[in-house]
Design a protein around this motif. Structure first.
Motif, PDB file in Angstrom:
ATOM      1  N   SER A   1     -69.663 -38.614 -18.081  1.00 51.10           N
ATOM      2  CA  SER A   1     -70.718 -39.358 -18.644  1.00 51.10           C
ATOM      3  C   SER A   1     -70.828 -38.157 -19.711  1.00 51.10           C
ATOM      4  N   LEU A   2     -70.704 -36.831 -19.610  1.00 52.97           N
ATOM      5  CA  LEU A   2     -70.446 -36.397 -20.890  1.00 52.97           C
ATOM      6  C   LEU A   2     -69.783 -35.438 -21.365  1.00 52.97           C
ATOM      7  N   SER A   3     -69.575 -35.124 -22.690  1.00 50.29           N
ATOM      8  CA  SER A   3     -68.401 -35.016 -24.084  1.00 50.29           C
ATOM      9  C   SER A   3     -67.238 -33.565 -23.099  1.00 50.29           C
ATOM     10  N   ALA A   4     -68.337 -32.363 -22.586  1.00 54.30           N
ATOM     11  CA  ALA A   4     -68.114 -31.049 -21.819  1.00 54.30           C
ATOM     12  C   ALA A   4     -67.508 -31.409 -20.464  1.00 54.30           C
ATOM     13  N   MET A   5     -67.212 -32.428 -19.318  1.00 51.65           N
ATOM     14  CA  MET A   5     -66.751 -32.859 -18.310  1.00 51.65           C
ATOM     15  C   MET A   5     -65.611 -33.936 -19.132  1.00 51.65           C
ATOM     16  N   VAL A   6     -65.851 -34.376 -20.249  1.00 47.25           N
ATOM     17  CA  VAL A   6     -64.608 -35.027 -20.122  1.00 47.25           C
ATOM     18  C   VAL A   6     -63.267 -35.043 -21.056  1.00 47.25           C
ATOM     19  N   ASP A   7     -64.669 -33.528 -21.993  1.00 47.51           N
ATOM     20  CA  ASP A   7     -62.667 -32.678 -22.156  1.00 47.51           C
ATOM     21  C   ASP A   7     -62.186 -31.447 -21.391  1.00 47.51           C
ATOM     22  N   MET A   8     -62.426 -31.428 -20.490  1.00 53.25           N
ATOM     23  CA  MET A   8     -62.145 -30.756 -19.276  1.00 53.25           C
ATOM     24  C   MET A   8     -61.238 -31.626 -18.554  1.00 53.25           C
ATOM     25  N   MET A   9     -61.618 -32.552 -18.158  1.00 52.95           N
ATOM     26  CA  MET A   9     -60.082 -33.482 -17.474  1.00 52.95           C
ATOM     27  C   MET A   9     -59.752 -33.389 -18.714  1.00 52.95           C
ATOM     28  N   GLU A  10     -59.730 -34.317 -19.673  1.00 50.06           N
ATOM     29  CA  GLU A  10     -58.271 -33.734 -20.745  1.00 50.06           C
ATOM     30  C   GLU A  10     -57.549 -32.520 -20.912  1.00 50.06           C
ATOM     31  N   ALA A  11     -58.267 -31.663 -20.724  1.00 51.63           N
ATOM     32  CA  ALA A  11     -57.629 -30.284 -20.417  1.00 51.63           C
ATOM     33  C   ALA A  11     -56.581 -29.912 -19.402  1.00 51.63           C
ATOM     34  N   ILE A  12     -57.144 -30.746 -18.308  1.00 52.12           N
ATOM     35  CA  ILE A  12     -55.900 -30.732 -17.267  1.00 52.12           C
ATOM     36  C   ILE A  12     -55.276 -31.317 -16.688  1.00 52.12           C
ATOM     37  N   LYS A  13     -55.276 -32.198 -17.775  1.00 49.45           N
ATOM     38  CA  LYS A  13     -54.407 -33.712 -17.507  1.00 49.45           C
ATOM     39  C   LYS A  13     -52.478 -33.281 -17.803  1.00 49.45           C
ATOM     40  N   PRO A  14     -52.047 -32.014 -17.908  1.00 47.76           N
ATOM     41  CA  PRO A  14     -51.670 -31.318 -17.902  1.00 47.76           C
ATOM     42  C   PRO A  14     -50.165 -31.242 -16.804  1.00 47.76           C
ATOM     43  N   VAL A  15     -51.073 -30.457 -16.094  1.00 45.51           N
ATOM     44  CA  VAL A  15     -51.448 -29.898 -14.902  1.00 45.51           C
ATOM     45  C   VAL A  15     -50.840 -31.097 -13.349  1.00 45.51           C
ATOM     46  N   LEU A  16     -51.839 -32.070 -14.364  1.00 48.79           N
ATOM     47  CA  LEU A  16     -51.942 -33.733 -12.917  1.00 48.79           C
ATOM     48  C   LEU A  16     -50.168 -34.484 -13.198  1.00 48.79           C
ATOM     49  N   GLU A  17     -50.091 -33.935 -14.595  1.00 47.88           N
ATOM     50  CA  GLU A  17     -48.920 -34.424 -14.804  1.00 47.88           C
ATOM     51  C   GLU A  17     -48.135 -34.409 -13.879  1.00 47.88           C
ATOM     52  N   LYS A  18     -47.380 -32.691 -14.349  1.00 49.01           N
ATOM     53  CA  LYS A  18     -46.848 -32.416 -13.178  1.00 49.01           C
ATOM     54  C   LYS A  18     -46.559 -32.366 -11.904  1.00 49.01           C
ATOM     55  N   ASP A  19     -47.888 -32.844 -11.241  1.00 52.11           N
ATOM     56  CA  ASP A  19     -48.403 -33.220  -9.817  1.00 52.11           C
ATOM     57  C   ASP A  19     -47.476 -34.785  -9.732  1.00 52.11           C
ATOM     58  N   GLY A  20     -47.533 -34.949 -10.666  1.00 49.59           N
ATOM     59  CA  GLY A  20     -47.207 -37.160 -10.524  1.00 49.59           C
ATOM     60  C   GLY A  20     -48.317 -37.624 -10.292  1.00 49.59           C
ATOM     61  N   ILE A  21     -49.550 -36.762 -11.216  1.00 45.68           N
ATOM     62  CA  ILE A  21     -50.331 -38.055 -11.297  1.00 45.68           C
ATOM     63  C   ILE A  21     -51.043 -37.814 -12.702  1.00 45.68           C
ATOM     64  N   GLN A  22     -51.582 -39.483 -12.707  1.00 45.54           N
ATOM     65  CA  GLN A  22     -51.822 -39.900 -14.530  1.00 45.54           C
ATOM     66  C   GLN A  22     -53.176 -40.473 -14.032  1.00 45.54           C
TER      67      GLN A  22
ATOM     68  N   SER B   1     -65.264 -43.152 -19.786  1.00 46.28           N
ATOM     69  CA  SER B   1     -66.627 -43.165 -19.916  1.00 46.28           C
ATOM     70  C   SER B   1     -68.129 -43.608 -20.014  1.00 46.28           C
ATOM     71  N   VAL B   2     -69.018 -43.048 -19.179  1.00 45.26           N
ATOM     72  CA  VAL B   2     -70.148 -43.908 -19.013  1.00 45.26           C
ATOM     73  C   VAL B   2     -70.929 -43.109 -20.102  1.00 45.26           C
ATOM     74  N   SER B   3     -72.856 -43.748 -19.979  1.00 41.45           N
ATOM     75  CA  SER B   3     -73.322 -43.774 -21.036  1.00 41.45           C
ATOM     76  C   SER B   3     -74.740 -42.998 -20.340  1.00 41.45           C
ATOM     77  N   ASP B   4     -74.691 -43.134 -18.921  1.00 45.20           N
ATOM     78  CA  ASP B   4     -75.864 -42.714 -18.370  1.00 45.20           C
ATOM     79  C   ASP B   4     -75.185 -42.054 -16.879  1.00 45.20           C
ATOM     80  N   ASN B   5     -76.170 -42.186 -16.426  1.00 46.20           N
ATOM     81  CA  ASN B   5     -76.135 -41.208 -14.471  1.00 46.20           C
ATOM     82  C   ASN B   5     -76.626 -42.194 -13.406  1.00 46.20           C
ATOM     83  N   ILE B   6     -76.426 -43.812 -13.949  1.00 44.16           N
ATOM     84  CA  ILE B   6     -76.328 -44.530 -13.196  1.00 44.16           C
ATOM     85  C   ILE B   6     -74.621 -45.448 -12.835  1.00 44.16           C
ATOM     86  N   GLN B   7     -74.149 -44.748 -13.986  1.00 43.96           N
ATOM     87  CA  GLN B   7     -72.610 -46.189 -13.858  1.00 43.96           C
ATOM     88  C   GLN B   7     -72.217 -45.791 -12.778  1.00 43.96           C
ATOM     89  N   PRO B   8     -72.099 -44.436 -13.093  1.00 45.13           N
ATOM     90  CA  PRO B   8     -70.502 -43.498 -12.609  1.00 45.13           C
ATOM     91  C   PRO B   8     -70.288 -43.426 -10.746  1.00 45.13           C
TER      92      PRO B   8
END
Length: 286
Positions: free
Chosen positions: A57-78, A83-90
């Motif tokens: 739900s927050l940009s800092a967390m989304v940005d962190m996951m974007e940053a570790i995408k290459p690590v996951l790609e090497k490990d066979g994970i896409q 992104s959601v707009s509140d603390n209920i949806q997740p």
């Protein structure tokens, strides 16, 4: 007559062979449309990446996951980030199996969701601590807060308790013995300066900054106001129960994809992202 009979047999035999051939080709075609023979299907599956959906739900967390995408790609994970707009949806999306995990909350918030919604969510691993604090536009310390000051706090039980525990830890109020992080306003037994605690939706607390004497904020909500934890006039001691964590369900927490995601979010690359981008607001919990 014999010649005619022999020709008829030959024609019949030829038609029979043609029918067998056509059936064989049809069967092969059917196998191909279903993914080929087993050897080809296995090779195809091995070449594909596992997909995983994570809600945040927050940009800092989304940005962190974007940053570790290459690590996951090497490990066979896409990784697909939802992104959601509140603390209920997740949590709702995770419970309903619309996503595989979420990354936005601490353990106490998750446990209260489970209790109130018959949930089966579980914490996979803590990722980072954030510095929760009280901010004032009018005063420079809690000692300056006047008699009867109005203090804005979140209105969900998990963060009400967290806020009151922080105030008690800093000598502003006294709570009943044993209530700890589960405290409610009714558990306040001493309030020497008669503070008034105004409960506000977590997402709206930033707007209350101008109107109250002090407001409690997470860094993500303080940042748009130009504030960092260094500007807080009261803060809490770090507690792992309040670390922002990766959360999954009981039925998938041990899956390969979830465990690889947990490893990536606690990797050297993740630590580097925190230190380079959020050193004033995040502290690695791994």
């Amino acid at each position: 007559m014999m010649k005619t009979k022999k020709n008829g047999l030959k024609q019949w035999f030829g038609l029979a062979m043609l029918a067998v051939l056509m059936l064989t080709l049809a069967a092969c075609s059917s196998k191909s449309s279903d993914g080929g023979v087993q050897g080809d299907s296995t090779a195809s599956q091995e070449g594909e990446k596992q997909q995983i959906k994570v809600a945040s739900s927050l940009s800092a967390m989304v940005d962190m996951m974007e940053a570790i995408k290459p690590v996951l790609e090497k490990d066979g994970i896409q990784l697909e980030i939802v992104s959601v707009s509140d603390n209920i949806q997740p949590n709702e999306a995770l419970k309903n199996k619309e996503v595989d995990a979420n990354f936005f909350q601490h353990k106490v918030f998750m446990e209260q969701y489970n209790e109130n919604n018959d949930g089966n969510l579980v914490m996979v691993t803590p990722i980072y601590h954030i510095i929760y604090g009280g901010y004032s536009k009018k005063y420079n310390s809690i000692e300056e807060l006047p008699e009867g000051a109005t203090i804005g706090i979140p209105n969900d039980p998990a963060n009400i308790g967290r806020s009151l525990a922080m105030f008690a830890e800093n000598g502003m109020i006294t709570l009943k013995d044993g209530v700890g992080m589960n405290a409610l306003q009714s558990d306040i037994i001493e309030n020497p300066k008669n503070y008034k605690f105004q409960e506000v939706d977590l997402l709206m607390l930033g707007r209350a900054y101008d109107d109250v004497d002090m407001v409690t904020l997470y860094p993500a909500y303080a940042s748009p106001l130009g504030l960092t934890p260094k500007d807080a006039i009261v803060t809490e001691t770090l507690d792992e129960e309040f670390a922002i964590s990766l959360v999954a369900r009981e039925d998938n927490k041990d899956s390969e994809a979830i465990q690889k995601l947990a490893a990536a979010l606690t990797s050297d690359e993740a630590r580097k992202f925190i230190e380079e981008n959020h050193k004033d607001t995040m502290i690695p919990a791994f």
